[in-house]
Every structure is written in C-alpha cells, then in structure tokens.
Design a protein around this motif. Structure first.
Motif, mmCIF file in Angstrom:
data_model
loop_
_atom_site.group_PDB
_atom_site.id
_atom_site.type_symbol
_atom_site.label_atom_id
_atom_site.label_comp_id
_atom_site.label_asym_id
_atom_site.label_seq_id
_atom_site.Cartn_x
_atom_site.Cartn_y
_atom_site.Cartn_z
ATOM 1 N N GLU A 43 -18.236 52.631 27.233
ATOM 2 C CA GLU A 43 -18.592 53.851 26.498
ATOM 3 C C GLU A 43 -19.512 54.743 27.338
ATOM 4 N N GLN A 44 -20.496 54.151 28.013
ATOM 5 C CA GLN A 44 -21.399 54.937 28.861
ATOM 6 C C GLN A 44 -20.660 55.494 30.069
ATOM 7 N N ARG A 45 -19.731 54.723 30.618
ATOM 8 C CA ARG A 45 -18.962 55.199 31.768
ATOM 9 C C ARG A 45 -18.139 56.423 31.389
ATOM 10 N N GLN A 46 -17.482 56.360 30.235
ATOM 11 C CA GLN A 46 -16.677 57.490 29.781
ATOM 12 C C GLN A 46 -17.551 58.706 29.471
ATOM 13 N N LEU A 47 -18.702 58.481 28.839
ATOM 14 C CA LEU A 47 -19.613 59.583 28.525
ATOM 15 C C LEU A 47 -20.120 60.245 29.807
ATOM 16 N N LEU A 48 -20.544 59.452 30.775
ATOM 17 C CA LEU A 48 -21.018 60.015 32.036
ATOM 18 C C LEU A 48 -19.902 60.778 32.736
ATOM 19 N N SER A 49 -18.706 60.252 32.720
ATOM 20 C CA SER A 49 -17.567 60.937 33.336
ATOM 21 C C SER A 49 -17.339 62.294 32.690
ATOM 22 N N GLN A 50 -17.397 62.341 31.359
ATOM 23 C CA GLN A 50 -17.185 63.609 30.645
ATOM 24 C C GLN A 50 -18.322 64.598 30.917
ATOM 25 N N LEU A 51 -19.559 64.119 30.905
ATOM 26 C CA LEU A 51 -20.705 64.997 31.165
ATOM 27 C C LEU A 51 -20.658 65.568 32.584
ATOM 28 N N GLN A 52 -20.290 64.739 33.545
ATOM 29 C CA GLN A 52 -20.183 65.218 34.920
ATOM 30 C C GLN A 52 -19.067 66.236 35.057
ATOM 31 N N ALA A 53 -17.945 65.992 34.401
ATOM 32 C CA ALA A 53 -16.830 66.942 34.444
ATOM 33 C C ALA A 53 -17.236 68.265 33.793
ATOM 34 N N ASP A 54 -17.906 68.196 32.647
ATOM 35 C CA ASP A 54 -18.348 69.407 31.949
ATOM 36 C C ASP A 54 -19.334 70.216 32.791
ATOM 37 N N ALA A 55 -20.113 69.534 33.622
ATOM 38 C CA ALA A 55 -21.116 70.201 34.456
ATOM 39 C C ALA A 55 -20.538 70.641 35.802
ATOM 40 N N GLY A 56 -19.222 70.504 35.964
ATOM 41 C CA GLY A 56 -18.593 70.884 37.225
ATOM 42 C C GLY A 56 -18.819 69.877 38.334
ATOM 43 N N LEU A 57 -19.161 68.655 37.964
ATOM 44 C CA LEU A 57 -19.419 67.600 38.944
ATOM 45 C C LEU A 57 -18.379 66.490 38.860
ATOM 46 N N GLY A 58 -17.180 66.853 38.470
ATOM 47 C CA GLY A 58 -16.114 65.877 38.300
ATOM 48 C C GLY A 58 -15.789 65.100 39.560
ATOM 49 N N TYR A 59 -16.112 65.666 40.723
ATOM 50 C CA TYR A 59 -15.844 64.951 41.976
ATOM 51 C C TYR A 59 -16.658 63.663 42.066
ATOM 52 N N TRP A 60 -17.739 63.528 41.303
ATOM 53 C CA TRP A 60 -18.520 62.287 41.276
ATOM 54 C C TRP A 60 -17.833 61.215 40.445
ATOM 55 N N ASN A 61 -16.837 61.588 39.655
ATOM 56 C CA ASN A 61 -16.205 60.625 38.767
ATOM 57 C C ASN A 61 -15.396 59.571 39.507
ATOM 58 N N ASP A 62 -14.974 59.856 40.740
ATOM 59 C CA ASP A 62 -14.281 58.825 41.514
ATOM 60 C C ASP A 62 -15.155 57.600 41.706
ATOM 61 N N ALA A 63 -16.460 57.788 41.794
ATOM 62 C CA ALA A 63 -17.380 56.664 41.984
ATOM 63 C C ALA A 63 -17.550 55.840 40.708
ATOM 64 N N LEU A 64 -16.967 56.285 39.606
ATOM 65 C CA LEU A 64 -17.055 55.538 38.353
ATOM 66 C C LEU A 64 -15.880 54.589 38.166
ATOM 67 N N LEU A 65 -14.952 54.582 39.113
ATOM 68 C CA LEU A 65 -13.834 53.649 39.030
ATOM 69 C C LEU A 65 -14.373 52.231 39.079
ATOM 70 N N LEU A 66 -13.742 51.338 38.352
ATOM 71 C CA LEU A 66 -14.214 49.969 38.272
ATOM 72 C C LEU A 66 -13.011 49.073 38.068
ATOM 73 N N ASP A 67 -12.941 47.977 38.789
ATOM 74 C CA ASP A 67 -11.795 47.089 38.685
ATOM 75 C C ASP A 67 -12.279 45.647 38.691
ATOM 76 N N LEU A 68 -12.048 44.942 37.592
ATOM 77 C CA LEU A 68 -12.506 43.567 37.486
ATOM 78 C C LEU A 68 -11.775 42.618 38.440
ATOM 79 N N ARG A 69 -10.641 43.041 38.982
ATOM 80 C CA ARG A 69 -9.980 42.183 39.971
ATOM 81 C C ARG A 69 -10.874 41.991 41.189
ATOM 82 N N LEU A 70 -11.801 42.907 41.408
ATOM 83 C CA LEU A 70 -12.681 42.825 42.567
ATOM 84 C C LEU A 70 -14.028 42.207 42.217
ATOM 85 N N ALA A 71 -14.128 41.576 41.069
ATOM 86 C CA ALA A 71 -15.392 40.995 40.627
ATOM 87 C C ALA A 71 -15.597 39.573 41.128
#
Length: 149
Positions: free
Chosen positions: A62-90
């Motif tokens: 929920e926090q990841r999605q909220l941060l992604s939306q807030l960054q996109a709304d602020a014109g900082l959507g390019y930071w959203n790539d760093a929010l990718l997460l994959d449990l296969r790499l855990a």
C-alpha cells in the motif's frame, strides 16, 4: 537504494521489526533489484521467499503504491522504476538462479552495503540494527567482501 524515500518507508515500517537477519537481507535484496528487473532477460530462482518475507512485502504494498502515485503526481514518475520489487530475488543463490553472475554479485554487494549502513544508524530501532548485523555475518565474506563495484 535509488529511492531514499522508499527505503526510509521500508526501514521504518512496523512489519520490518518482525524479520530475522536473513529475511531482512532478502527484503533489501528484493528492494535493490529494480536495476536487474529492467533487463529483458528471464529470471528464475530455485528458492522462494519465506512466508514472513512475503507477508512483509504485502504489508508494504500500500505504501509502495501511494509513493508511486505521489511521485507521478509531482512529475517525479521517473523515480518509480526504483520502486520495482521482486520476491524471486529475495533469496538467490548463484548456482540456482538464472541471472548473470555480475548482476548477482552487484545485488549482493549492494545488499551488504545497505546492511552495513543500517548497523550504523542509531536512529533505527536496535532490533533492526541487530538483524542487519546477523545478516552481514552470513553475507559479508568471500567472494562478496572482496569484490568492488
């Protein structure tokens, strides 16, 4: 991490306090995996994440999605790539993973570096710092400890 705000949200979330050292390392590896996930190669691993780690990631979603939306709304959507997460790499192990050796080494080195930083952050709860120390005992050794990026 590439997105310090996301990293701060993760490291201060109550669900993180329940993770053991290896689970914390797995979560940090999954968070730091955005660079690998952008590649077009198929990723497979022989080992799945623990149930506790899956629950932690679910709690953070929920926090990841909220941060992604807030960054996109602020014109900082390019930071959203760093929010990718994959449990296969855990919980990757080099012999049982379809990633390139260089990508695995980079991910492990970055995870160890972040664990080291956590152990020195007095603002974080003692349990989190102790879990980071525990994870480093298993990770900060040859060949990772001798590898430079």
């Amino acid at each position: 991490g590439q997105n310090e705000l996301w990293l701060a949200l993760v490291l201060t979330h109550p669900v993180i306090m329940q993770l053991s050292g290896p689970q914390l390392a797995g979560l940090l590896g999954a968070i730091l995996s955005a660079e690998v996930l952008r590649k077009s190669t198929a990723i497979f691993t022989a080992y799945s994440a623990s149930d506790e780690l899956v629950m932690a990631v679910d709690a953070l979603e929920e926090q990841r999605q909220l941060l992604s939306q807030l960054q996109a709304d602020a014109g900082l959507g390019y930071w959203n790539d760093a929010l990718l997460l994959d449990l296969r790499l855990a919980g990757i192990i080099m012999a049982d993973c379809g990633m390139d050796d260089g990508d695995i080494a980079r991910l492990l080195i970055r995870t160890v570096d972040l664990l080291k930083q956590i152990t020195h952050q007095n603002a974080l709860l003692p349990h989190l710092r102790e879990a980071a120390r525990e994870a480093m005992k298993g990770m900060d050794r040859k060949p990772i400890a001798e590898t430079l990026i």
